[in-house]
Scaffold this motif. Structure first.
Motif, short mmCIF file in Angstrom:
data_model
loop_
_atom_site.label_atom_id
_atom_site.label_comp_id
_atom_site.label_asym_id
_atom_site.label_seq_id
_atom_site.Cartn_x
_atom_site.Cartn_y
_atom_site.Cartn_z
N VAL A 1 0.84 -1.20 0.00
CA VAL A 1 0.00 0.00 0.00
C VAL A 1 0.87 1.25 0.00
O VAL A 1 1.84 1.36 0.76
CB VAL A 1 -0.94 0.01 1.22
CG1 VAL A 1 -1.76 1.29 1.26
CG2 VAL A 1 -1.85 -1.22 1.18
N HIS A 2 0.51 2.21 -0.86
CA HIS A 2 1.21 3.49 -0.94
C HIS A 2 0.17 4.61 -0.82
O HIS A 2 -0.69 4.74 -1.68
CB HIS A 2 1.95 3.61 -2.28
CG HIS A 2 2.94 2.52 -2.53
ND1 HIS A 2 4.29 2.66 -2.26
CD2 HIS A 2 2.78 1.25 -2.98
CE1 HIS A 2 4.91 1.53 -2.56
NE2 HIS A 2 4.02 0.66 -3.00
N GLU A 3 0.26 5.40 0.25
CA GLU A 3 -0.67 6.50 0.45
C GLU A 3 -0.04 7.79 -0.09
O GLU A 3 1.00 8.24 0.38
CB GLU A 3 -0.99 6.68 1.94
CG GLU A 3 -2.03 7.77 2.20
CD GLU A 3 -2.26 8.02 3.68
OE1 GLU A 3 -3.42 7.96 4.12
OE2 GLU A 3 -1.27 8.27 4.39
N GLU A 4 -0.67 8.37 -1.11
CA GLU A 4 -0.17 9.58 -1.75
C GLU A 4 -1.35 10.39 -2.26
O GLU A 4 -2.47 9.89 -2.35
CB GLU A 4 0.75 9.22 -2.93
CG GLU A 4 1.95 8.36 -2.56
CD GLU A 4 2.67 7.80 -3.78
OE1 GLU A 4 2.51 8.39 -4.88
OE2 GLU A 4 3.35 6.77 -3.64
N GLN A 5 -1.08 11.65 -2.63
CA GLN A 5 -2.11 12.47 -3.23
C GLN A 5 -2.37 12.04 -4.67
O GLN A 5 -1.56 11.36 -5.29
CB GLN A 5 -1.73 13.94 -3.15
CG GLN A 5 -1.69 14.48 -1.72
CD GLN A 5 -1.42 15.96 -1.66
OE1 GLN A 5 -1.44 16.66 -2.67
NE2 GLN A 5 -1.14 16.46 -0.47
N THR A 6 -3.51 12.47 -5.19
CA THR A 6 -3.99 11.97 -6.47
C THR A 6 -2.98 12.14 -7.60
O THR A 6 -2.72 11.20 -8.36
CB THR A 6 -5.31 12.67 -6.85
OG1 THR A 6 -6.30 12.38 -5.85
CG2 THR A 6 -5.82 12.18 -8.19
N HIS A 7 -2.40 13.33 -7.75
CA HIS A 7 -1.49 13.57 -8.88
C HIS A 7 -0.30 12.62 -8.84
O HIS A 7 0.16 12.13 -9.87
CB HIS A 7 -1.03 15.02 -8.92
CG HIS A 7 -0.14 15.41 -7.76
ND1 HIS A 7 1.22 15.30 -7.81
CD2 HIS A 7 -0.44 15.88 -6.53
CE1 HIS A 7 1.74 15.69 -6.65
NE2 HIS A 7 0.77 16.05 -5.86
N SER A 8 0.21 12.35 -7.64
CA SER A 8 1.35 11.44 -7.50
C SER A 8 0.94 10.00 -7.83
O SER A 8 1.70 9.25 -8.46
CB SER A 8 1.91 11.51 -6.07
OG SER A 8 2.96 10.59 -5.89
N LEU A 9 -0.27 9.61 -7.41
CA LEU A 9 -0.76 8.27 -7.70
C LEU A 9 -0.93 8.06 -9.20
O LEU A 9 -0.55 7.02 -9.75
CB LEU A 9 -2.09 8.02 -6.99
CG LEU A 9 -2.07 7.97 -5.46
CD1 LEU A 9 -3.47 7.72 -4.92
CD2 LEU A 9 -1.12 6.89 -4.96
N VAL A 10 -1.51 9.04 -9.87
CA VAL A 10 -1.74 8.91 -11.31
C VAL A 10 -0.41 8.82 -12.06
O VAL A 10 -0.25 8.02 -12.99
CB VAL A 10 -2.58 10.10 -11.84
CG1 VAL A 10 -2.66 10.08 -13.35
CG2 VAL A 10 -3.99 10.04 -11.23
N GLU A 11 0.57 9.61 -11.64
CA GLU A 11 1.90 9.52 -12.24
C GLU A 11 2.51 8.14 -11.99
O GLU A 11 3.15 7.56 -12.87
CB GLU A 11 2.81 10.61 -11.67
CG GLU A 11 2.48 12.01 -12.15
CD GLU A 11 3.37 13.07 -11.52
OE1 GLU A 11 4.21 12.70 -10.67
OE2 GLU A 11 3.24 14.25 -11.87
N GLY A 12 2.34 7.63 -10.76
CA GLY A 12 2.87 6.32 -10.44
C GLY A 12 2.22 5.21 -11.24
O GLY A 12 2.88 4.24 -11.63
N LEU A 13 0.93 5.34 -11.49
CA LEU A 13 0.23 4.35 -12.31
C LEU A 13 0.72 4.40 -13.75
O LEU A 13 1.04 3.37 -14.34
CB LEU A 13 -1.28 4.61 -12.26
CG LEU A 13 -2.16 3.59 -12.99
CD1 LEU A 13 -2.15 2.25 -12.26
CD2 LEU A 13 -3.60 4.11 -13.13
N ALA A 14 0.82 5.60 -14.30
CA ALA A 14 1.25 5.75 -15.69
C ALA A 14 2.68 5.27 -15.88
O ALA A 14 3.02 4.68 -16.91
CB ALA A 14 1.13 7.20 -16.12
N GLY A 15 3.53 5.50 -14.88
CA GLY A 15 4.92 5.12 -14.98
C GLY A 15 5.22 3.68 -14.61
O GLY A 15 6.36 3.24 -14.69
#
Length: 318
Positions: free
Chosen positions: A134-148
């Protein structure tokens, strides 16, 4: 046709990763930190790639790193190769038995404390072979992490409106007004939305999607940009303490109300008239992900597990 002096020399994935990181950061120290390697090793990998390709990729100066014209062209190719390798590894992992191996789940802070107990219990009971990280982060960071490719699946508020991301809706939940216990709206039901036009509203810091959603609700209620909004809290726990201290009121999603207000007698809740302002929470994955069927099954299992929460489960994912 003359034989290229570099024919037969194949760049390694490590060299391509090093060059891609430098092309992204344009800084050896930052690129090395991103890859978790030393600067000399990074520089050596890039130099080895230049030798293998017979092309100068970088222009090194004392202050900064620039891509050469050839480097700009090849950086695009290098990223495409690395993306393809990542897809290859994902396909290989998906070929294994479902719900095994690592699943890197990203969760926003305004969902994590209230839904993770349900998620973790479900995974423990139904998918014991799944290694959930589990990684708790704000939305913009999560979306970047998903795309990357750093994250596999997200649990967050939608819609995101991001190309290449598929959302699997889980539930809708109302927003609740939280006020000091002596506030005239505390304990009331059927509150009209237009009260939000003039209330002294406390919100989360910039970057939290819940802040943006609350502001959208206020704008829909007719609140003008000139109405005071005090931003002083990094998390919901701090936010409700400020409310309890008489500094204003706030909006909480229903799933957070019991945890955040249940132990403080100085807080009162008020409920909006139907249709109440609300948010939708969903799982989000890369469109075409190799584990798409697995993630869809997990979403359906989660919908069943959420039945006991004060939310409206989205049936059949619609």
């Amino acid at each position: 046709m003359s034989k290229s002096p570099h024919k037969g020399k194949q760049p390694s994935l490590a060299q391509l990763r090093a060059f891609a990181a430098v092309a992204e950061h344009l800084h050896f120290r930052d690129a090395a930190a991103a890859l978790g390697m030393s600067q000399p090793a990074l520089s050596g990998a890039v130099s080895a790639l230049e030798e293998a390709l017979g092309v100068q990729l970088l222009e090194r100066t004392t202050r900064k790193v620039l891509l050469s014209p050839a480097g700009e062209r090849l950086a695009v190719r290098a990223k495409a190769v690395l993306d393809a390798v990542g897809e290859l590894m994902e396909e290989a992992e998906a070929a294994q038995a479902p719900f095994t191996g690592v699943l890197r789940l990203g969760v926003i802070p305004t969902v994590a404390p209230y839904l993770l107990p349900t998620v973790l219990r479900l995974v423990h009971d139904r998918y014991p072979e799944l290694d959930l990280q589990v990684h708790e982060e704000q939305t913009h960071s999560l979306v970047e992490g998903l795309a990357g490719g750093r994250l596999d699946l997200l649990l967050l508020a939608v819609p995101l409106g991001v190309p290449g991301v598929t959302e699997l809706p889980l539930f809708d939940e109302d927003f609740v007004l939280v006020a000091p216990d002596d506030h005239p709206l505390g304990g009331r039901a059927g509150i009209p939305r237009d009260v939000l036009r003039e209330l002294e509203l406390l919100l989360l810091d910039e970057g939290h999607c819940l802040r943006d959603q609350a502001l959208d609700v206020c704008r829909e209620a007719g609140r003008t940009d000139g109405a005071a909004v005090t931003t002083t809290a990094a998390g919901l726990a701090t936010l409700v303490q400020l409310v309890a201290g008489g500094m204003g009121v706030t909006l909480l999603p229903r799933s957070a109300v019991t945890v955040e207000t249940g132990r403080n007698p100085r807080l009162a809740t008020g409920y909006f008239a139907d249709p109440a302002p609300s948010r939708r929470v969903a799982l989000a994955m890369r469109t075409g992900a190799a584990r798409a069927a697995e993630f869809a099954e997990l979403a359906q299992a989660l919908r069943g597990a959420l039945a006991g929460l004060p939310v409206e489960v989205v049936r059949d994912g619609r």
